[in-house]
Write a protein that holds these residues in place. Structure first.
Motif, short mmCIF file in Angstrom:
data_model
loop_
_atom_site.label_atom_id
_atom_site.label_comp_id
_atom_site.label_asym_id
_atom_site.label_seq_id
_atom_site.Cartn_x
_atom_site.Cartn_y
_atom_site.Cartn_z
N UNK A 1 -2.50 9.06 1.97
CA UNK A 1 -1.04 9.09 2.16
C UNK A 1 -0.32 9.71 0.97
N UNK A 2 -1.01 9.81 -0.17
CA UNK A 2 -0.38 10.45 -1.33
C UNK A 2 -0.32 11.95 -1.17
N UNK B 1 2.87 9.41 -11.23
CA UNK B 1 1.42 9.58 -11.25
C UNK B 1 1.04 10.86 -11.97
N UNK C 1 -4.60 4.74 1.76
CA UNK C 1 -3.52 4.64 0.77
C UNK C 1 -3.56 5.80 -0.22
N UNK C 2 -4.74 6.43 -0.39
CA UNK C 2 -4.80 7.62 -1.24
C UNK C 2 -4.49 8.88 -0.42
N UNK D 1 0.83 -1.21 0.00
CA UNK D 1 0.00 0.00 0.00
C UNK D 1 0.87 1.26 0.00
N UNK D 2 1.99 1.21 0.71
CA UNK D 2 2.88 2.38 0.73
C UNK D 2 3.45 2.65 -0.66
N UNK D 3 3.66 1.59 -1.43
CA UNK D 3 4.09 1.79 -2.82
C UNK D 3 2.96 2.43 -3.63
N UNK D 4 1.74 1.93 -3.41
CA UNK D 4 0.58 2.54 -4.08
C UNK D 4 0.45 4.01 -3.69
N UNK D 5 0.85 4.32 -2.44
CA UNK D 5 0.77 5.70 -1.95
C UNK D 5 1.93 6.56 -2.43
N UNK E 1 -0.72 4.32 9.39
CA UNK E 1 -2.01 3.62 9.37
C UNK E 1 -2.63 3.67 10.77
#
Lengths: 608, 608
Positions: free
Chosen positions: B129-130, B24, B126-127, A200-204, B576
């Motif tokens: 965190x972006x 992204x 997870x979003x 998930x941190x990679x996704x983030x 988290x």
């Protein structure tokens, strides 16, 4: 401070200074009117000299082993120098001292070669930890951790903490669970690894993550497993397998240099899983020595690309070989002159239940060019020579042959090879050989469920070339007997293990990052859509919002330290380990809990 | 690698180079035939320029927000430079691109000022965190951790891991427990802190220990508590209080410099617990501003060394003050001109249930030398002046007075002071004021059990001068009504808290290291010898084998980071976090577990 200097600090240059030391009494020796005490702390040992004028005080307050004292006095050049220790050129002429705490006589000696047995030392672990041998291990552990952190920091990795109270998704090993008082009837699980969180941190977008982190598995403990263990856990985005291999070769080289002062400049070898199984009978081969397997006979469905040389042994009316599924030989160097007693002993060794073979065949390749074998009556010299040659035996070597079913025989030959390597001193503690094992099968067949299980874990990607095979085929196994013909049986994983001296020290993979492929994987493992959503809905969800390609690796920190420290046992490298029953014998844990705790948690015992 | 450079890396010097970027899609803007894309990763944003020739491909594969793409092309100097970002002088002229993964439309905008509510952002953490705001917090957290590690390493501290599966010894907070499958009917507990282990490590001679470690408390969660939290946990042997204070002042100064580039060269103030309670009504005062408490009246048993000035308010026939146990005033600077509406609003504020006062008295110290008060009819100008002078009010200030029982009034005045400080902008996020609070009481009185409880924890030593009082008196409280006369009531702890901007960021103590004193402490808490042995036998045992004097401290890592980051909420600094019900809404944990798990653990639910 109770001291001005530590016991490892004073040198000749300090002579004449008034100082204060504090520490533990290692030894007390009387020479006439004078008393010598070796004072110990984490940093070293300093010799204290108590003159005649302190005798009255010493008589009233006698010093004993492990007493904690403070001593003041003047640093003096020793006449009788001990150049084996850093402080050996000086001693402290004590002017006065204070006993800070007494000590009962320890239940075992606080020395490298202690007289304490394992159980006693575990019960009094706080005393065992005083021994230099254990202290060195924990220092090594600290140094390995710090070297890893520094390397990872310098390569842009961020330490990000992931939660310990998570959700139970048993898949593979058993979870430890934690009842939630605030959510009655519900449980947290302790993480078996931070796998999904790091993904998930990679996704983030955190790009490079690491953590040195405790993980938990409620498994029946083998000799060298712990219910809680530590991983160096890493993940990177926008990488392919080669990027991971190169980054973490760098980390291990850095650790070797920083901790052991070893320049590991050799190329790190690579081997496919198939090659490892073929050559060493094992997916984590110890390549410090040769003695490679000679596969005389093997079933037609394994190693389909290899040529069979069964003709070397077949057709000699030796029923054991003729009826065996698998026959494998190794050439043990320089052992042709083993006596009957010695070959009998090896035969007994392979017949032990842990190895489980029915017997052993040997061929002695004598230096005079003759051959002597336990199966002389079936094979003439020319056939014995052909077999020995195939096994790569040289004059003076002893060829050992095992026969039986494929899996058991291969494993037993691997064990026998390691045992002979050990006996011959070919597995040296201070020699380090690294190896990558690559291209593991993605799936294993689960006979009970007639389904696939993930060999690594359900988040490992197939090789890019196998993705379409996975997507375009139904994972269901229609014909259990012919599961090997299912297209999934040959899918290779984008996974890698790092092996050091025959131990897997790290393993990882390029991950699945597409929802469709991840769903296919879960389906192959027998999870329907509802179960997928219940267990891993958050991950499938995350893959819908721009998940990047990513991969990672986790190193077994306890194991890595034990190998670098030249020990077989990880327990020696853990400050407060548990025994094989998962108990901390010092704390006497686990233990019963109060009725009040049961009431609050709304659970009760249901003992069978 | 999917990229040759990151999105924060390219500069004017790279102009002309062929590069590959991945990341992204932050924004897509069309200008005529040309398309601009801001490509984002952890390191920054780079502008991509898609020329006309790519329009067909872009139409077939339209890019959307949060798509993950790879783009190859040539670095070009921008005509329209953006000097606000590091890559703003260049752009990438895209020659070709690949969509690595698509994204659904995110449920909220990935921006500093997001339109997502708290629940939505936690579900899609997870979003969340972006977002740059959250990323900055986690980077700060990583930097604080690394600065602490480096400082501690350079001062000879060793990171040593302590176990997570330990024994339940509920004393203070509630333990989380873990059923043991291998030991049916028994439970592990998760550590509330590594307290006893770090003390054992001192007994073992490790001298300086630290760990950045997860701890667990099963408490009803207030707004800003988490069931799992992280401590920077430290312990030193052969030290006195002063050594600890100086070592950890150094650590915090190092963190300020390293992470915030702040030279905190001021002397760090120190205050006794009594002085803090007297002057600020609080044991963790925010000393960024004054507005100190003026204790007009207080019960005879508290602050026995202070002189009473109750005559300033008594005997004016104002029943509220005459009958009150405690009257406390603060002088709020520059607020004499508050309107009736404003003073009414403050009165309502102190009457809120969280504060719980019955009302508020004010005195306006007008700049023309007159006084105006809500109790004009009881106090003439000269008495109002005397009270205002006592409170340190200057012309233009507003004196606020609260009256009631001691504990509530003191707490309420402290809250009012903080609230007024906030309203007046005296509590600045970017101003940092450190403070040590010292000399806490060792014990608190527990009315329910008519016994003592440890204010800090049962391992804290009394002040050296109070040890004999503790040893030579029976801890049993014969007369509950007069517990304040028991010798234990006045024993001070060898304990210290570090306070930053009104928050306790660290706390610790010099520990008991003598078995006799530790037994006395346990006895004071109501533990008989058997219970002592059952719960803490290992520690009492360790104290028999040469335990050195030692002490330590633990910093609340989450809290420290949040204050350094200028935020009220620790949740913003945890990757988290859990919500106030202890739930991870992303994972949907805790959750039910399988029947098989219940069976294996030999427990069942007992829901009420």
């Amino acid at each position: 401070m109770y001291r001005s200097h530590t016991n490892g600090e004073l040198r000749l240059a300090n002579a004449g200074q008034e100082v204060t030391l504090a520490g533990w009494v290692q030894t007390v020796r009387k020479f006439g009117a004078i008393t010598f005490v070796d004072l110990r702390d984490r940093y070293g040992i300093t010799q204290l000299l108590f003159g005649e004028e302190l005798n009255k005080q010493l008589e009233e307050n006698p010093l004993g082993r492990e007493f904690v004292i403070q001593a003041k006095g003047k640093v003096n050049e020793r006449s009788n120098k001990n150049l084996n220790i850093a402080t050996g050129e000086i001693e402290l002429i004590v002017s006065n001292f204070t006993i800070l705490n007494k000590s009962a006589v320890p239940p075992f000696t606080i020395q490298d070669d202690t007289d304490g047995g394992d159980d006693l030392r575990m019960k009094y672990r706080y005393l065992d930890l005083r021994r230099n041998a254990v202290k060195k291990n924990l220092e090594l552990r600290y140094n390995v951790g710090r070297a890893a952190r520094n390397y990872l920091h310098n390569n842009g990795f961020m330490d990000i903490e992931t939660p310990f109270l998570i959700k139970s998704t048993p898949e593979g090993a058993r979870d430890f669970v934690v009842p939630s008082r605030m959510n009655p009837g519900q449980f947290y699980a302790l993480p078996q690894s931070p796998q999904t969180f790091k993904q998930l941190l990679m996704v983030s977008g955190y790009d490079r993550y690491y953590q040195i982190v405790k993980c938990f598995r409620d498994e029946d403990l083998r000799a060298d497993r712990q219910p809680e263990f530590t991983q160096i856990d890493c993940e990177m985005a926008f990488v392919e397998q080669e990027d991971i291999l190169s980054m973490f070769e760098g980390m291990v080289r850095h650790i070797f240099k920083d901790v052991k002062d070893i320049d590991y400049t050799d190329t790190i070898e690579r081997m496919t899983w198939e090659e490892a199984m073929w050559t060493y009978g094992n997916d984590k081969p110890d390549i410090r020595f040769g003695m490679q397997l000679c596969n005389l006979k093997f079933p037609s469905h394994t190693f389909t690309t290899k040529e069979s040389i069964a003709s070397l042994i077949n057709g000699a009316d030796f029923q054991v070989f003729d009826s065996a599924e698998t026959v494998i030989a190794i050439a043990v160097p320089g052992c042709a002159e083993y006596t009957r007693k010695q070959t009998d002993e090896i035969t007994e060794w392979v017949k032990r239940p842990q190895i489980g073979m029915k017997g052993l065949v040997f061929i002695k390749v004598n230096t005079d060019g003759t051959y002597k074998s336990s199966v002389d009556k079936f094979y003439d010299e020319s056939r014995l020579k052909a077999i020995a040659d195939a096994a790569g035996a040289k004059p003076g070597d002893l060829v050992l042959l095992l026969a039986g079913t494929e899996e058991r025989t291969r494993k037993a030959t691997s064990e026998l090879r390691l045992e002979m390597g050990k006996r011959l001193g070919l597995r040296k503690d201070n020699e380090f050989r690294l190896l990558w094992v690559l291209d593991f099968p993605l799936f294993e067949y689960d006979e009970d469920g007639n389904r696939w299980v993930a060999r690594h874990h359900p988040f490992t990607s197939p090789k890019p070339s196998d993705i379409s095979t996975m997507i375009n085929n139904n994972p269901v196994i229609e014909n259990a007997a012919e599961y090997l013909k299912h297209p999934y049986a040959n899918i290779k994983a984008n996974a890698y293990d790092m092996v050091l001296n025959g131990n897997e020290i790290g393993g990882g993979s390029i991950r699945i990052f597409q929802r469709e492929l991840q769903e296919k994987m879960f389906a192959a493992l027998g999870m329907d859509a509802e179960e997928q959503q219940h267990k891993f809905g958050f991950l499938l969800g995350a893959f819908e919002y721009g998940a990047p390609p990513h991969g990672g690796i986790a190193f077994g920190f306890d194991r890595l330290c034990s190998i670098l420290g030249g020990s077989e046992s990880i327990r020696d490298f853990i400050a407060f380990p548990k025994n094989n029953a998962g108990r901390d014998v010092m704390l006497d844990a686990p233990a019963s809990i109060d009725d009040k705790q049961f009431t609050e948690l709304q659970i009760k015992l249901n003992l069978q």
